[in-house]
Design an enzyme around this catalytic site. Structure first.
Site, PDB file in Angstrom:
ATOM      1  N   LEU A   1       0.843  -1.200   0.000  1.00 26.75           N
ATOM      2  CA  LEU A   1       0.000   0.000   0.000  1.00 26.75           C
ATOM      3  C   LEU A   1       0.879   1.251   0.000  1.00 26.75           C
ATOM      4  CD1 LEU A   1      -2.866   1.270   0.269  1.00 26.75           C
ATOM      5  CD2 LEU A   1      -2.574   1.168   2.743  1.00 26.75           C
TER       6      LEU A   1
ATOM      7  N   GLY B   1      -9.852  -1.514   5.330  1.00 28.71           N
ATOM      8  CA  GLY B   1     -10.543  -2.627   6.002  1.00 28.71           C
ATOM      9  C   GLY B   1      -9.560  -3.717   6.399  1.00 28.71           C
TER      10      GLY B   1
ATOM     11  N   GLU C   1       1.163   0.663  10.296  1.00 30.79           N
ATOM     12  CA  GLU C   1      -0.279   0.439  10.530  1.00 30.79           C
ATOM     13  C   GLU C   1      -0.964   1.692  11.079  1.00 30.79           C
ATOM     14  OE1 GLU C   1      -2.086  -1.812   9.593  1.00 30.79           O
ATOM     15  OE2 GLU C   1      -0.786  -3.517   9.164  1.00 30.79           O
TER      16      GLU C   1
ATOM     17  N   THR D   1       0.378   5.803  12.040  1.00 32.48           N
ATOM     18  CA  THR D   1       1.225   6.369  13.109  1.00 32.48           C
ATOM     19  C   THR D   1       0.349   6.762  14.306  1.00 32.48           C
ATOM     20  OG1 THR D   1       0.970   8.640  12.328  1.00 32.48           O
ATOM     21  CG2 THR D   1       2.777   7.366  11.344  1.00 32.48           C
TER      22      THR D   1
HETATM   23  P1  TGC Z   1     -11.181   8.723   4.083  1.00 38.36           P
HETATM   24  O1  TGC Z   1     -11.721   9.641   3.046  1.00 38.36           O
HETATM   25  O2  TGC Z   1     -11.414   9.020   5.528  1.00 38.36           O
HETATM   26  O3  TGC Z   1     -11.675   7.242   3.796  1.00 38.36           O
HETATM   27  C1  TGC Z   1     -11.618   6.666   2.500  1.00 38.36           C
HETATM   28  C2  TGC Z   1     -12.636   5.537   2.509  1.00 38.36           C
HETATM   29  O4  TGC Z   1     -12.207   4.546   3.446  1.00 38.36           O
HETATM   30  C3  TGC Z   1     -13.195   4.381   4.482  1.00 38.36           C
HETATM   31  N1  TGC Z   1     -12.443   4.178   5.730  1.00 38.36           N
HETATM   32  C4  TGC Z   1     -12.333   2.983   6.311  1.00 38.36           C
HETATM   33  N2  TGC Z   1     -12.875   1.787   5.999  1.00 38.36           N
HETATM   34  C5  TGC Z   1     -12.575   0.748   6.796  1.00 38.36           C
HETATM   35  N3  TGC Z   1     -11.764   0.879   7.864  1.00 38.36           N
HETATM   36  C6  TGC Z   1     -11.191   2.034   8.216  1.00 38.36           C
HETATM   37  N4  TGC Z   1     -10.387   2.112   9.262  1.00 38.36           N
HETATM   38  C7  TGC Z   1     -11.476   3.166   7.424  1.00 38.36           C
HETATM   39  N5  TGC Z   1     -11.082   4.480   7.453  1.00 38.36           N
HETATM   40  C8  TGC Z   1     -11.696   5.072   6.416  1.00 38.36           C
HETATM   41  C9  TGC Z   1     -13.993   5.664   4.465  1.00 38.36           C
HETATM   42  O5  TGC Z   1     -15.280   5.469   4.992  1.00 38.36           O
HETATM   43  C10 TGC Z   1     -14.012   5.986   2.993  1.00 38.36           C
HETATM   44  O6  TGC Z   1     -14.945   5.142   2.369  1.00 38.36           O
HETATM   45  P2  TGC Z   1     -15.819   5.687   1.128  1.00 38.36           P
HETATM   46  O7  TGC Z   1     -16.710   4.548   0.784  1.00 38.36           O
HETATM   47  O8  TGC Z   1     -16.546   6.895   1.653  1.00 38.36           O
HETATM   48  O9  TGC Z   1     -14.844   6.034   0.063  1.00 38.36           O
HETATM   49  O10 TGC Z   1      -9.646   8.527   3.784  1.00 38.36           O
HETATM   50  P3  TGC Z   1      -8.450   9.526   3.907  1.00 38.36           P
HETATM   51  O11 TGC Z   1      -7.699   9.456   2.618  1.00 38.36           O
HETATM   52  O12 TGC Z   1      -8.897  10.878   4.415  1.00 38.36           O
HETATM   53  O13 TGC Z   1      -7.514   8.816   5.011  1.00 38.36           O
HETATM   54  C11 TGC Z   1      -7.897   8.554   6.298  1.00 38.36           C
HETATM   55  C12 TGC Z   1      -6.697   7.999   7.085  1.00 38.36           C
HETATM   56  C13 TGC Z   1      -5.611   9.045   7.223  1.00 38.36           C
HETATM   57  C14 TGC Z   1      -7.216   7.629   8.475  1.00 38.36           C
HETATM   58  C15 TGC Z   1      -6.123   6.746   6.377  1.00 38.36           C
HETATM   59  O14 TGC Z   1      -5.565   7.079   5.170  1.00 38.36           O
HETATM   60  C16 TGC Z   1      -5.084   6.020   7.201  1.00 38.36           C
HETATM   61  O15 TGC Z   1      -5.441   5.194   8.026  1.00 38.36           O
HETATM   62  N6  TGC Z   1      -3.754   6.266   6.985  1.00 38.36           N
HETATM   63  C17 TGC Z   1      -2.703   5.468   7.578  1.00 38.36           C
HETATM   64  C18 TGC Z   1      -2.116   4.541   6.542  1.00 38.36           C
HETATM   65  C19 TGC Z   1      -1.676   3.225   7.120  1.00 38.36           C
HETATM   66  O16 TGC Z   1      -2.040   2.840   8.192  1.00 38.36           O
HETATM   67  N7  TGC Z   1      -0.879   2.483   6.361  1.00 38.36           N
HETATM   68  C20 TGC Z   1      -0.486   1.167   6.757  1.00 38.36           C
HETATM   69  C21 TGC Z   1       0.151   0.407   5.621  1.00 38.36           C
HETATM   70  S1  TGC Z   1       0.350  -1.318   5.901  1.00 38.36           S
HETATM   71  C22 TGC Z   1       1.472  -1.477   7.109  1.00 38.36           C
HETATM   72  O17 TGC Z   1       1.902  -0.545   7.689  1.00 38.36           O
HETATM   73  C23 TGC Z   1       1.892  -2.864   7.463  1.00 38.36           C
HETATM   74  S2  TGC Z   1       3.075  -2.892   8.705  1.00 38.36           S
HETATM   75  C24 TGC Z   1       3.406  -4.531   8.961  1.00 38.36           C
HETATM   76  C25 TGC Z   1       2.594  -5.139  10.040  1.00 38.36           C
HETATM   77  O18 TGC Z   1       1.374  -4.974  10.095  1.00 38.36           O
HETATM   78  O19 TGC Z   1       3.133  -5.835  10.891  1.00 38.36           O
HETATM   79  P1  FAD Z   2       4.702  10.013   6.963  1.00 41.22           P
HETATM   80  O1  FAD Z   2       3.363   9.740   6.494  1.00 41.22           O
HETATM   81  O2  FAD Z   2       5.648  10.768   6.050  1.00 41.22           O
HETATM   82  O3  FAD Z   2       4.696  10.663   8.377  1.00 41.22           O
HETATM   83  C1  FAD Z   2       5.835  11.300   8.972  1.00 41.22           C
HETATM   84  C2  FAD Z   2       5.366  11.988  10.260  1.00 41.22           C
HETATM   85  O4  FAD Z   2       4.376  12.978   9.930  1.00 41.22           O
HETATM   86  C3  FAD Z   2       4.692  11.018  11.243  1.00 41.22           C
HETATM   87  O5  FAD Z   2       5.008  11.407  12.554  1.00 41.22           O
HETATM   88  C4  FAD Z   2       3.229  11.241  10.959  1.00 41.22           C
HETATM   89  O6  FAD Z   2       2.387  10.918  12.059  1.00 41.22           O
HETATM   90  C5  FAD Z   2       3.187  12.730  10.679  1.00 41.22           C
HETATM   91  N1  FAD Z   2       2.008  13.095   9.906  1.00 41.22           N
HETATM   92  C6  FAD Z   2       1.671  12.705   8.641  1.00 41.22           C
HETATM   93  N2  FAD Z   2       0.492  13.213   8.297  1.00 41.22           N
HETATM   94  C7  FAD Z   2       0.057  13.937   9.366  1.00 41.22           C
HETATM   95  C8  FAD Z   2      -1.102  14.708   9.637  1.00 41.22           C
HETATM   96  N3  FAD Z   2      -2.083  14.842   8.751  1.00 41.22           N
HETATM   97  N4  FAD Z   2      -1.201  15.330  10.841  1.00 41.22           N
HETATM   98  C9  FAD Z   2      -0.232  15.196  11.772  1.00 41.22           C
HETATM   99  N5  FAD Z   2       0.902  14.462  11.586  1.00 41.22           N
HETATM  100  C10 FAD Z   2       1.034  13.856  10.394  1.00 41.22           C
HETATM  101  N6  FAD Z   2       3.431  -0.362   4.450  1.00 41.22           N
HETATM  102  C11 FAD Z   2       2.756  -1.249   3.657  1.00 41.22           C
HETATM  103  O7  FAD Z   2       1.952  -0.864   2.811  1.00 41.22           O
HETATM  104  N7  FAD Z   2       2.962  -2.597   3.784  1.00 41.22           N
HETATM  105  C12 FAD Z   2       3.836  -3.110   4.677  1.00 41.22           C
HETATM  106  O8  FAD Z   2       3.985  -4.345   4.763  1.00 41.22           O
HETATM  107  C13 FAD Z   2       4.561  -2.201   5.523  1.00 41.22           C
HETATM  108  N8  FAD Z   2       5.487  -2.683   6.398  1.00 41.22           N
HETATM  109  C14 FAD Z   2       6.257  -1.792   7.110  1.00 41.22           C
HETATM  110  C15 FAD Z   2       7.306  -2.272   7.887  1.00 41.22           C
HETATM  111  C16 FAD Z   2       8.120  -1.372   8.583  1.00 41.22           C
HETATM  112  C17 FAD Z   2       9.271  -1.900   9.388  1.00 41.22           C
HETATM  113  C18 FAD Z   2       7.864   0.013   8.534  1.00 41.22           C
HETATM  114  C19 FAD Z   2       8.714   0.988   9.306  1.00 41.22           C
HETATM  115  C20 FAD Z   2       6.831   0.497   7.751  1.00 41.22           C
HETATM  116  C21 FAD Z   2       6.028  -0.391   7.014  1.00 41.22           C
HETATM  117  N9  FAD Z   2       5.023   0.070   6.165  1.00 41.22           N
HETATM  118  C22 FAD Z   2       4.320  -0.810   5.368  1.00 41.22           C
HETATM  119  C23 FAD Z   2       4.823   1.505   5.969  1.00 41.22           C
HETATM  120  C24 FAD Z   2       4.071   2.206   7.096  1.00 41.22           C
HETATM  121  O9  FAD Z   2       2.703   1.894   7.040  1.00 41.22           O
HETATM  122  C25 FAD Z   2       4.315   3.723   6.954  1.00 41.22           C
HETATM  123  O10 FAD Z   2       5.656   3.950   7.321  1.00 41.22           O
HETATM  124  C26 FAD Z   2       3.366   4.529   7.810  1.00 41.22           C
HETATM  125  O11 FAD Z   2       2.052   4.467   7.318  1.00 41.22           O
HETATM  126  C27 FAD Z   2       3.811   6.025   7.885  1.00 41.22           C
HETATM  127  O12 FAD Z   2       4.122   6.522   6.618  1.00 41.22           O
HETATM  128  P2  FAD Z   2       5.526   7.302   6.406  1.00 41.22           P
HETATM  129  O13 FAD Z   2       6.613   6.464   6.952  1.00 41.22           O
HETATM  130  O14 FAD Z   2       5.582   7.689   4.968  1.00 41.22           O
HETATM  131  O15 FAD Z   2       5.442   8.585   7.299  1.00 41.22           O
END
Ligand code: TGC
Ligand code: FAD
Length: 394
Positions: free
Chosen positions: A141, A247, A373, A375
């Site tokens: 993602l 989701g 997952e 921040t």
């Molecule tokens: P927004 O406009 O609020 O929402 C877009 C659409 O998504 C729906 N939605 C959700 N649906 C299910 N679960 C949730 N938690 C949802 N949050 C929002 C929402 O209803 C909407 O649906 P629709 O039908 O109206 O289009 O979206 P936004 O672009 O403003 O972003 C909201 C925000 C900032 C909370 C979201 O982008 C976010 O959570 N950002 C963080 C990204 C993240 O967590 N990345 C993780 C990548 S994977 C990873 O890190 C794996 S690490 C390895 C391990 O797990 O061990």
């Molecule tokens: P940024 O989004 O650039 O954020 C930098 C700082 O700015 C943070 O402190 C953040 O909280 C802050 N910030 C950003 N936006 C705002 C705001 N609107 N208001 C206030 N503060 C804000 N991703 C995947 O898709 N799949 C994976 O398997 C996966 N595995 C990972 C494994 C590791 C070890 C790590 C470190 C990351 C992994 N990730 C993965 C990515 C991870 O989900 C992202 O690092 C995370 O979502 C944050 O994105 P970023 O690092 O670009 O930080």
């Protein structure tokens, strides 16, 4: 004398955690604990030091006891409760966050996406092998310029006849360079969609991120998709829009609510032992009031975190878990676990920075867990929006 021989109370027994678990949950916990003690803990410090988690070997061991996709039903998955999955994550992370990460990504991100959004054919062809651990999945993602804001992704998938052509790069992808199949999220004419990309497809390349000082017992990768051509049925038919990717994140974040506490517990137990045995000024440092204040504070932080996690588990099993409550759980439990790890580090003094003890490794890992997952800031904003009705993301 080691503390465990004399002390009447552990951080878990203090909160009577066992009384909150049913027989099946206790059995799952014991099975995972045994596996961790025999197959993972003896090696994990070395894997961490040398940054060489043997993903395939570990995955097969985890698959053998039904830990991959364990809360999914059918297709060789164990069909256990969400709470049991959470408890498994806690035990795995007591070994190392990287091992829990392997399970989170395989189960909650890759397998869940296929299970929830895939066609019958996609489920049947991928899930049994992913559950057995003989096939590894990853979840793409994040991009270098789209982390907290995945809606800003640049990866595209466009139609070419009946095929799809995918171009873009994904960054920080767990298991990316060992995976057999990548769940890749890309921008299409119809919004963001999810695709199943066999990593052997021409145009797909993955390289391992080097020089990490956290999550070293985990493979983290960059994915490059350069004109990757896929058949029409590579798209996940049920994955429509960013909400589908989010989701899947709900599932993985739920596991982390439990998992992070495993790292905290391991730090706490190591620290209780250390403090009982380490003498300064002629007495064990565990007997100093300042040390006891730290230990008591950490036990309370840990115990309340476990109670919160179990509440989320019960709520999820009853079908009522909201993304906001998951954000509250992840925000609190990762933050508290990191605080515990850092405080434990101080109790161990200089030994706290040594790889002979697990504390610094867990603390370093939890820095990643705080960021991935979602921040801590993003989860605070999710809660802020829920409480005020005002989105403050941009
Ligand atoms: P927004 O406009 O609020 O929402 C877009 C659409 O998504 C729906 N939605 C959700 N649906 C299910 N679960 C949730 N938690 C949802 N949050 C929002 C929402 O209803 C909407 O649906 P629709 O039908 O109206 O289009 O979206 P936004 O672009 O403003 O972003 C909201 C925000 C900032 C909370 C979201 O982008 C976010 O959570 N950002 C963080 C990204 C993240 O967590 N990345 C993780 C990548 S994977 C990873 O890190 C794996 S690490 C390895 C391990 O797990 O061990
Ligand atoms: P940024 O989004 O650039 O954020 C930098 C700082 O700015 C943070 O402190 C953040 O909280 C802050 N910030 C950003 N936006 C705002 C705001 N609107 N208001 C206030 N503060 C804000 N991703 C995947 O898709 N799949 C994976 O398997 C996966 N595995 C990972 C494994 C590791 C070890 C790590 C470190 C990351 C992994 N990730 C993965 C990515 C991870 O989900 C992202 O690092 C995370 O979502 C944050 O994105 P970023 O690092 O670009 O930080």
């Amino acid at each position: 004398m080691p503390r465990s021989a004399t002390a009447p109370v552990t951080p878990d027994s203090l909160f009577a955690i066992d009384t909150l678990l049913d027989e099946e949950e206790r059995a799952v916990r014991e099975t995972v604990r045994r596996l961790v003690d025999t197959v993972i803990k003896p090696h994990v410090a070395d894997w961490y030091e040398h940054a060489n988690l043997p993903v395939r070997d570990v995955a097969v061991e985890l698959g053998r006891v039904g830990l991959l996709g364990m809360s999914l039903t059918g297709y060789g998955c164990a069909g256990m409760s969400a709470t049991a999955y959470g408890l498994a994550c806690l035990e795995l992370e007591a070994a190392d966050s990287g091992v829990r990460s392997l399970v989170s990504v395989q189960s909650s991100l890759a397998m869940h996406s296929i299970h929830a959004y895939g066609s019958d054919e996609q489920r049947a062809s991928w899930l049994p092998q992913l559950a057995a651990g003989v096939v590894i999945g990853c979840f793409g993602l994040t991009e270098a310029d789209a982390g907290s804001n995945p809606a800003g992704m640049r990866t595209t998938a466009r139609r070419d006849g009946s095929d799809w052509l995918i171009d873009g790069t994904k960054m920080w992808i767990t298991n990316g360079s060992v995976a057999d199949v990548a769940v890749v999220w890309a921008r299409t004419e119809d919004g963001i969609r999810g695709f199943l990309v066999p990593t052997s497809t021409p145009g797909f390349a993955a390289s391992t991120v080097k020089g990490k000082l956290s999550l070293r017992a985990s493979v983290t990768s960059e994915l490059v998709l350069d004109g990757v051509r896929l058949p029409a049925d590579a798209v996940l038919p049920g994955a429509q829009g960013l909400g589908s990717a989010l989701g899947a994140l709900n599932e993985a974040r739920f596991g982390i609510v439990f998992g992070a506490l495993g790292a905290a517990r391991d730090c706490l137990l190591a620290t209780l032992d250390y403090a009982a045995g380490r003498e300064q000024f002629g007495r064990p440092i565990a007997g100093f009031q300042l040390t006891q204040a730290k230990l008591a504070g950490m036990a309370v932080r840990y115990g309340t975190g476990v109670l919160l996690a179990l509440h989320l588990g019960r709520t999820k099993d009853a079908g009522g878990l909201t993304p906001q409550l998951i954000s509250a759980g992840k925000l609190n439990n990762v933050r508290e676990s990191l605080a515990i790890a850092r405080t434990c580090r101080t109790v161990l003094g200089a030994n706290g920075i040594s790889g002979e003890y697990p504390v610094m490794r867990h603390a370093n890992n939890l820095e990643s867990v705080l960021t991935y997952e979602g921040t801590s800031e993003i989860h605070a904003l999710v809660l802020g929006q829920a409480l005020t009705g005002l989105p403050a993301f941009s």
